[in-house]
Motif scaffolding. Sequence first.
Motif, PDB file in Angstrom:
ATOM      1  N   VAL A 136       0.256   4.999   4.337  1.00  0.00           N
ATOM      2  CA  VAL A 136      -1.197   5.088   4.204  1.00  0.00           C
ATOM      3  C   VAL A 136      -1.506   5.878   2.945  1.00  0.00           C
ATOM      4  O   VAL A 136      -1.012   6.988   2.753  1.00  0.00           O
ATOM      5  N   VAL A 137      -2.308   5.289   2.051  1.00  0.00           N
ATOM      6  CA  VAL A 137      -2.598   5.927   0.759  1.00  0.00           C
ATOM      7  C   VAL A 137      -4.065   6.315   0.599  1.00  0.00           C
ATOM      8  O   VAL A 137      -4.404   7.080  -0.314  1.00  0.00           O
ATOM      9  N   HIS A 138      -4.944   5.794   1.456  1.00  0.00           N
ATOM     10  CA  HIS A 138      -6.365   6.150   1.389  1.00  0.00           C
ATOM     11  C   HIS A 138      -6.931   6.249   2.799  1.00  0.00           C
ATOM     12  O   HIS A 138      -6.650   5.396   3.645  1.00  0.00           O
ATOM     13  N   GLU A 139      -7.756   7.271   3.040  1.00  0.00           N
ATOM     14  CA  GLU A 139      -8.427   7.465   4.328  1.00  0.00           C
ATOM     15  C   GLU A 139      -9.866   7.892   4.074  1.00  0.00           C
ATOM     16  O   GLU A 139     -10.117   8.777   3.253  1.00  0.00           O
ATOM     17  N   TYR A 140     -10.811   7.253   4.777  1.00  0.00           N
ATOM     18  CA  TYR A 140     -12.237   7.552   4.587  1.00  0.00           C
ATOM     19  C   TYR A 140     -12.930   7.630   5.946  1.00  0.00           C
ATOM     20  O   TYR A 140     -12.639   6.825   6.849  1.00  0.00           O
ATOM     21  N   PHE A 141     -13.865   8.564   6.087  1.00  0.00           N
ATOM     22  CA  PHE A 141     -14.787   8.576   7.219  1.00  0.00           C
ATOM     23  C   PHE A 141     -16.065   7.861   6.796  1.00  0.00           C
ATOM     24  O   PHE A 141     -16.563   8.087   5.687  1.00  0.00           O
ATOM     25  N   THR A 142     -16.598   7.015   7.671  1.00  0.00           N
ATOM     26  CA  THR A 142     -17.741   6.176   7.304  1.00  0.00           C
ATOM     27  C   THR A 142     -18.973   6.365   8.188  1.00  0.00           C
ATOM     28  O   THR A 142     -20.005   5.748   7.933  1.00  0.00           O
ATOM     29  N   ALA A 161     -18.765   1.836   4.506  1.00  0.00           N
ATOM     30  CA  ALA A 161     -17.450   1.192   4.529  1.00  0.00           C
ATOM     31  C   ALA A 161     -17.260   0.319   3.295  1.00  0.00           C
ATOM     32  O   ALA A 161     -16.173   0.286   2.703  1.00  0.00           O
ATOM     33  N   LYS A 162     -18.322  -0.378   2.907  1.00  0.00           N
ATOM     34  CA  LYS A 162     -18.254  -1.206   1.699  1.00  0.00           C
ATOM     35  C   LYS A 162     -17.997  -0.342   0.467  1.00  0.00           C
ATOM     36  O   LYS A 162     -17.121  -0.651  -0.358  1.00  0.00           O
ATOM     37  N   LEU A 163     -18.746   0.765   0.338  1.00  0.00           N
ATOM     38  CA  LEU A 163     -18.580   1.660  -0.809  1.00  0.00           C
ATOM     39  C   LEU A 163     -17.198   2.305  -0.821  1.00  0.00           C
ATOM     40  O   LEU A 163     -16.577   2.457  -1.876  1.00  0.00           O
ATOM     41  N   ALA A 164     -16.704   2.675   0.357  1.00  0.00           N
ATOM     42  CA  ALA A 164     -15.364   3.262   0.452  1.00  0.00           C
ATOM     43  C   ALA A 164     -14.308   2.260   0.002  1.00  0.00           C
ATOM     44  O   ALA A 164     -13.364   2.605  -0.719  1.00  0.00           O
ATOM     45  N   THR A 165     -14.487   1.012   0.403  1.00  0.00           N
ATOM     46  CA  THR A 165     -13.538  -0.037   0.028  1.00  0.00           C
ATOM     47  C   THR A 165     -13.544  -0.265  -1.480  1.00  0.00           C
ATOM     48  O   THR A 165     -12.487  -0.376  -2.116  1.00  0.00           O
ATOM     49  N   LEU A 166     -14.732  -0.350  -2.070  1.00  0.00           N
ATOM     50  CA  LEU A 166     -14.829  -0.525  -3.515  1.00  0.00           C
ATOM     51  C   LEU A 166     -14.181   0.652  -4.255  1.00  0.00           C
ATOM     52  O   LEU A 166     -13.529   0.467  -5.292  1.00  0.00           O
ATOM     53  N   ASP A 167     -14.341   1.841  -3.701  1.00  0.00           N
ATOM     54  CA  ASP A 167     -13.752   3.026  -4.318  1.00  0.00           C
ATOM     55  C   ASP A 167     -12.227   2.990  -4.263  1.00  0.00           C
ATOM     56  O   ASP A 167     -11.551   3.246  -5.264  1.00  0.00           O
ATOM     57  N   LEU A 168     -11.686   2.650  -3.111  1.00  0.00           N
ATOM     58  CA  LEU A 168     -10.228   2.645  -2.990  1.00  0.00           C
ATOM     59  C   LEU A 168      -9.597   1.506  -3.794  1.00  0.00           C
ATOM     60  O   LEU A 168      -8.476   1.635  -4.300  1.00  0.00           O
ATOM     61  N   LEU A 169     -10.329   0.405  -3.938  1.00  0.00           N
ATOM     62  CA  LEU A 169      -9.797  -0.716  -4.720  1.00  0.00           C
ATOM     63  C   LEU A 169      -9.707  -0.388  -6.215  1.00  0.00           C
ATOM     64  O   LEU A 169      -8.897  -0.974  -6.935  1.00  0.00           O
ATOM     65  N   LYS A 170     -10.553   0.540  -6.670  1.00  0.00           N
ATOM     66  CA  LYS A 170     -10.452   0.981  -8.072  1.00  0.00           C
ATOM     67  C   LYS A 170      -9.109   1.675  -8.323  1.00  0.00           C
ATOM     68  O   LYS A 170      -8.567   1.613  -9.418  1.00  0.00           O
ATOM     69  N   GLN A 171      -8.603   2.302  -7.276  1.00  0.00           N
ATOM     70  CA  GLN A 171      -7.368   3.064  -7.405  1.00  0.00           C
ATOM     71  C   GLN A 171      -6.130   2.242  -7.037  1.00  0.00           C
ATOM     72  O   GLN A 171      -5.076   2.396  -7.654  1.00  0.00           O
ATOM     73  N   GLY A 228     -18.235  -4.234   6.545  1.00  0.00           N
ATOM     74  CA  GLY A 228     -18.439  -3.617   5.233  1.00  0.00           C
ATOM     75  C   GLY A 228     -17.254  -3.861   4.314  1.00  0.00           C
ATOM     76  O   GLY A 228     -17.419  -4.144   3.122  1.00  0.00           O
ATOM     77  N   VAL A 229     -16.046  -3.778   4.863  1.00  0.00           N
ATOM     78  CA  VAL A 229     -14.837  -4.063   4.087  1.00  0.00           C
ATOM     79  C   VAL A 229     -14.863  -5.502   3.577  1.00  0.00           C
ATOM     80  O   VAL A 229     -14.560  -5.780   2.413  1.00  0.00           O
TER      81      VAL A 229
END
Length: 366
Positions: A226-232, A239-249, A266-267
């Motif tokens: 597991v490389v990214h964890e977010y509370f939504t 969830a959509k914003l968290a996904t866009l953020d993790l995809l940048k990385q 949202g994902v």
Amino acid sequence: MKKSIIKLILLMCTISFLNAENSKYFDIDEYIKFTNQEQITTDFIKQIQKDALKIKQQNKKVKIVLVYPGKQLTDYWMKSKVSFEKRLDELGIDYELVLHFTKPHVETRVQSKLLLKAIKDNTDYLVFVLDASKHAKFIERIISREKPKLILQNITTPLRKWQKSQPFLYVGFDHMIGSQMLADYYIKKTKGVGKYAVLYTANGYVSYMRGTKFIDYVSKNSDLKVVHEYFTNTSKEKAKLATLDLLKQDDDIKFIYACSTDIALGVIEALKQKDLVGKILVNGWGGGSSELQAIQDGYMDITVMRMNDDNGVAMAEAIKLDLEGDKQKVPTIFSGDFALVEKGIAKEKLEELEQRAFRYTQDNAK
């Protein structure tokens, strides 16, 4: 050297946290054995699957209050209410039902006011949830009283500190079992190798049981990391914003594990935006109408589907037994069944599962 020490400390803290959380709850089988409820649990499960039998006697009309975190995209809560009512009607129970929908995680003050009102209004049965730590304080005040009798929904692991002074009924679908089913799917699909992300609801019981336990199980049974964890806060937009953020990385992760319906949707929106549908796997959690549609449309890869209406039936049957003076026949826990639903499922198989899961609520929970 310093990095190794930091990693060791973090690992020790994680293990300590997991052990502390584990110690709060009984597993289902553990509690049933602890209380010698094997037979009544078996008998109760059989009763849930049978046709309704009218109540033998009822001396007065009962008041039932539902306080649900139902302001979500998932239809689980409304379906629960509908299946509950329909079974009560079939059982011939004379009742008044009051429903309150609140926002999950962020309206604990509103929920506390509704619980206090239910007590003042001489409620007979109160149906609530346990997710945030603040909920436990409300619940302890209620179970110390004779009325109302408390049904805790969406939790199937009794708290150890309450020992045998438990709520009238825990009812739902075991989060850990459902999450392990999804974990086994992902491990097989990825051959146990690669990176993934986890999107939680909020910091509480559901996130722990669905999210933390998922990570723990995956780490023990594969080489997935597991490389990214977010509370939504169970927000589709977050969830959509968290996904866009993790995809940048990391746009090379194998899957995004979503802890709820709203999160999953949202994902999916983010994956659509980045043209990554089908390239990064995503799951639903619960198998409600919106998830099944996403499965059929090819946007969602897998979900764990609750045999949804059984929980409403279980609540109604427990109340019937109580009103008949057979409280000793009500187990402390009812945990319903799951089925995995994967993208590409045959139409006939899906219809068969829907008929079983939504036996009271097809085309009614709107």
